[in-house]
Motif scaffolding. Structure first.
Motif, PDB file in Angstrom:
ATOM      1  N   ARG A 164       0.823  -1.219   0.000  1.00  0.00           N
ATOM      2  CA  ARG A 164       0.000   0.000   0.000  1.00  0.00           C
ATOM      3  C   ARG A 164       0.850   1.259   0.000  1.00  0.00           C
ATOM      4  O   ARG A 164       0.432   2.310  -0.468  1.00  0.00           O
ATOM      5  CB  ARG A 164      -0.934  -0.009   1.215  1.00  0.00           C
ATOM      6  N   SER A 165       2.003   1.158   0.592  1.00  0.00           N
ATOM      7  CA  SER A 165       2.900   2.310   0.609  1.00  0.00           C
ATOM      8  C   SER A 165       4.323   1.811   0.753  1.00  0.00           C
ATOM      9  O   SER A 165       4.569   0.706   1.239  1.00  0.00           O
ATOM     10  CB  SER A 165       2.555   3.252   1.776  1.00  0.00           C
ATOM     11  N   GLY A 166       5.273   2.605   0.326  1.00  0.00           N
ATOM     12  CA  GLY A 166       6.668   2.203   0.462  1.00  0.00           C
ATOM     13  C   GLY A 166       7.054   1.128  -0.530  1.00  0.00           C
ATOM     14  O   GLY A 166       6.866   1.278  -1.739  1.00  0.00           O
ATOM     15  N   ARG A 167       7.536   0.013  -0.050  1.00  0.00           N
ATOM     16  CA  ARG A 167       8.053  -1.028  -0.915  1.00  0.00           C
ATOM     17  C   ARG A 167       6.943  -1.707  -1.709  1.00  0.00           C
ATOM     18  O   ARG A 167       5.884  -2.038  -1.164  1.00  0.00           O
ATOM     19  CB  ARG A 167       8.770  -2.077  -0.064  1.00  0.00           C
ATOM     20  N   PRO A 168       7.151  -1.972  -3.022  1.00  0.00           N
ATOM     21  CA  PRO A 168       6.132  -2.657  -3.823  1.00  0.00           C
ATOM     22  C   PRO A 168       5.866  -4.063  -3.289  1.00  0.00           C
ATOM     23  O   PRO A 168       6.760  -4.716  -2.737  1.00  0.00           O
ATOM     24  CB  PRO A 168       6.762  -2.718  -5.220  1.00  0.00           C
ATOM     25  N   LEU A 169       4.642  -4.534  -3.445  1.00  0.00           N
ATOM     26  CA  LEU A 169       4.306  -5.886  -3.020  1.00  0.00           C
ATOM     27  C   LEU A 169       5.115  -6.907  -3.803  1.00  0.00           C
ATOM     28  O   LEU A 169       5.634  -7.882  -3.248  1.00  0.00           O
ATOM     29  CB  LEU A 169       2.813  -6.143  -3.207  1.00  0.00           C
ATOM     30  N   LEU A 183      11.842 -12.522  -8.714  1.00  0.00           N
ATOM     31  CA  LEU A 183      10.890 -11.763  -7.911  1.00  0.00           C
ATOM     32  C   LEU A 183      11.592 -10.975  -6.817  1.00  0.00           C
ATOM     33  O   LEU A 183      12.363 -11.527  -6.032  1.00  0.00           O
ATOM     34  CB  LEU A 183       9.873 -12.709  -7.253  1.00  0.00           C
ATOM     35  N   GLY A 184      11.284  -9.676  -6.760  1.00  0.00           N
ATOM     36  CA  GLY A 184      11.728  -8.844  -5.667  1.00  0.00           C
ATOM     37  C   GLY A 184      10.517  -8.340  -4.897  1.00  0.00           C
ATOM     38  O   GLY A 184       9.452  -8.949  -4.925  1.00  0.00           O
ATOM     39  N   GLY A 185      10.674  -7.228  -4.226  1.00  0.00           N
ATOM     40  CA  GLY A 185       9.570  -6.669  -3.462  1.00  0.00           C
ATOM     41  C   GLY A 185       9.269  -7.475  -2.207  1.00  0.00           C
ATOM     42  O   GLY A 185      10.008  -8.381  -1.813  1.00  0.00           O
ATOM     43  N   THR A 186       8.146  -7.148  -1.586  1.00  0.00           N
ATOM     44  CA  THR A 186       7.766  -7.811  -0.335  1.00  0.00           C
ATOM     45  C   THR A 186       7.547  -9.302  -0.536  1.00  0.00           C
ATOM     46  O   THR A 186       7.960 -10.120   0.293  1.00  0.00           O
ATOM     47  CB  THR A 186       6.486  -7.165   0.230  1.00  0.00           C
ATOM     48  N   LEU A 187       6.897  -9.693  -1.642  1.00  0.00           N
ATOM     49  CA  LEU A 187       6.656 -11.114  -1.892  1.00  0.00           C
ATOM     50  C   LEU A 187       7.970 -11.875  -2.029  1.00  0.00           C
ATOM     51  O   LEU A 187       8.134 -12.954  -1.460  1.00  0.00           O
ATOM     52  CB  LEU A 187       5.812 -11.300  -3.150  1.00  0.00           C
ATOM     53  N   GLY A 188       8.912 -11.322  -2.782  1.00  0.00           N
ATOM     54  CA  GLY A 188      10.201 -11.979  -2.932  1.00  0.00           C
ATOM     55  C   GLY A 188      10.896 -12.161  -1.599  1.00  0.00           C
ATOM     56  O   GLY A 188      11.496 -13.213  -1.324  1.00  0.00           O
ATOM     57  N   ALA A 189      10.805 -11.142  -0.730  1.00  0.00           N
ATOM     58  CA  ALA A 189      11.426 -11.224   0.592  1.00  0.00           C
ATOM     59  C   ALA A 189      10.747 -12.274   1.462  1.00  0.00           C
ATOM     60  O   ALA A 189      11.416 -13.030   2.178  1.00  0.00           O
ATOM     61  CB  ALA A 189      11.371  -9.860   1.273  1.00  0.00           C
ATOM     62  N   VAL A 190       9.424 -12.344   1.393  1.00  0.00           N
ATOM     63  CA  VAL A 190       8.682 -13.329   2.198  1.00  0.00           C
ATOM     64  C   VAL A 190       9.026 -14.751   1.760  1.00  0.00           C
ATOM     65  O   VAL A 190       9.226 -15.641   2.593  1.00  0.00           O
ATOM     66  CB  VAL A 190       7.170 -13.060   2.079  1.00  0.00           C
ATOM     67  N   LEU A 191       9.100 -14.986   0.462  1.00  0.00           N
ATOM     68  CA  LEU A 191       9.433 -16.318  -0.032  1.00  0.00           C
ATOM     69  C   LEU A 191      10.849 -16.723   0.363  1.00  0.00           C
ATOM     70  O   LEU A 191      11.107 -17.873   0.740  1.00  0.00           O
ATOM     71  CB  LEU A 191       9.265 -16.382  -1.551  1.00  0.00           C
ATOM     72  N   CYS A 192      11.776 -15.786   0.292  1.00  0.00           N
ATOM     73  CA  CYS A 192      13.159 -16.075   0.675  1.00  0.00           C
ATOM     74  C   CYS A 192      13.251 -16.367   2.172  1.00  0.00           C
ATOM     75  O   CYS A 192      13.903 -17.334   2.593  1.00  0.00           O
ATOM     76  CB  CYS A 192      14.062 -14.904   0.301  1.00  0.00           C
ATOM     77  N   ARG A 193      12.591 -15.555   2.982  1.00  0.00           N
ATOM     78  CA  ARG A 193      12.624 -15.765   4.427  1.00  0.00           C
ATOM     79  C   ARG A 193      12.004 -17.103   4.795  1.00  0.00           C
ATOM     80  O   ARG A 193      12.523 -17.839   5.646  1.00  0.00           O
ATOM     81  CB  ARG A 193      11.888 -14.632   5.144  1.00  0.00           C
TER      82      ARG A 193
END
Length: 229
Positions: A164-169, A183-193
């Motif tokens: 919604r704001s800041g980093r793209p989903l 994939l980057g963004g929040t989704l890419g980070a969640v998958l990596c974590r």
């Protein structure tokens, strides 16, 4: 800061080496970065001060130890994009040692790009989520309703308010070894974590390279149809 000043920060080989090392997403001490770049601690301290003042790195102090990390996702995206652009404009320098050749080979297979998956593994995961309709690229990358349901079903939660704001989903990030996007963004980070927390992948040594575990090979094949062999 002007574009010329920013370019000047990254024009020095030592500072560039610091920034690319920090793409593993972790905090390093000044001494660790000095050894990585092969420079004296006093030289490293001077270069780090310039990168911190320029906003590319952030500093944390714990006791007498000084830790630095990339200032955030925008800084990481800049460094990765410049690395990819440099690779696309000419051949990379040949590895100077067997150790360097082994490291580069491992990074090409799987590595972290700041906080998301990159290399052949990252590209394969990207292809899989697109093929299964979890992410669409019809008008720019976006997580589909099916994708949100899949994430919830697998217990992979997106942060509240993500996108919604800041980093793209979700965003595309050009992979400098594969010359394709991952994939980057929040989704890419969640998958990596998730992959790290569930031990689907594990770090190789202190760098960016990752190794897919036996559990990870099975999970990625069953969940996304990704063959990691």
């Amino acid at each position: 800061m002007s574009l010329a000043q920013l370019a000047g920060l990254l024009a020095d080989p030592t500072r560039a080496a610091f920034c690319t090392a920090l793409l593993d997403g972790r905090a390093w001490t000044a001494g660790e970065l000095a050894r990585h770049a092969g420079v004296a601690p006093s030289t490293a301290s001077e270069h780090l001060s310039r990168l911190i003042a320029g906003g590319l790195l952030a500093e944390e102090r714990q006791g007498r130890h000084r830790y630095v990390r990339l200032a955030g996702a925008p800084a990481a995206t800049l460094i990765e994009d410049l690395t990819a652009f440099a690779g696309a404009t000419g051949p990379a320098a040949a590895p100077r040692t067997l150790r360097e050749s082994t490291r580069l080979s491992a990074e090409a297979r799987a590595r972290t790009c700041y906080d998301h998956l990159a290399g052949r593994l990252g590209v394969a995961v990207t292809d899989a989520v697109l093929a299964r309709g979890l992410v669409t690229d019809d008008a720019g990358l976006a997580v589909t309703e099916r994708g949100r349901e899949w994430l919830a079903g697998e217990g992979i939660g997106l942060p509240a308010g993500a996108g919604r704001s800041g980093r793209p989903l979700v965003r595309s990030c050009l992979d400098w070894t594969e010359r394709r996007t991952h994939l980057g963004g929040t989704l890419g980070a969640v998958l990596c974590r998730t992959a790290l927390e569930r031990a689907w992948v594990e770090r190789i040594g202190s760098g960016r390279a990752l190794r897919v575990t036996a559990d990870g090979d099975r999970a990625l094949r069953e969940l996304l149809g990704v063959e990691t062999a």
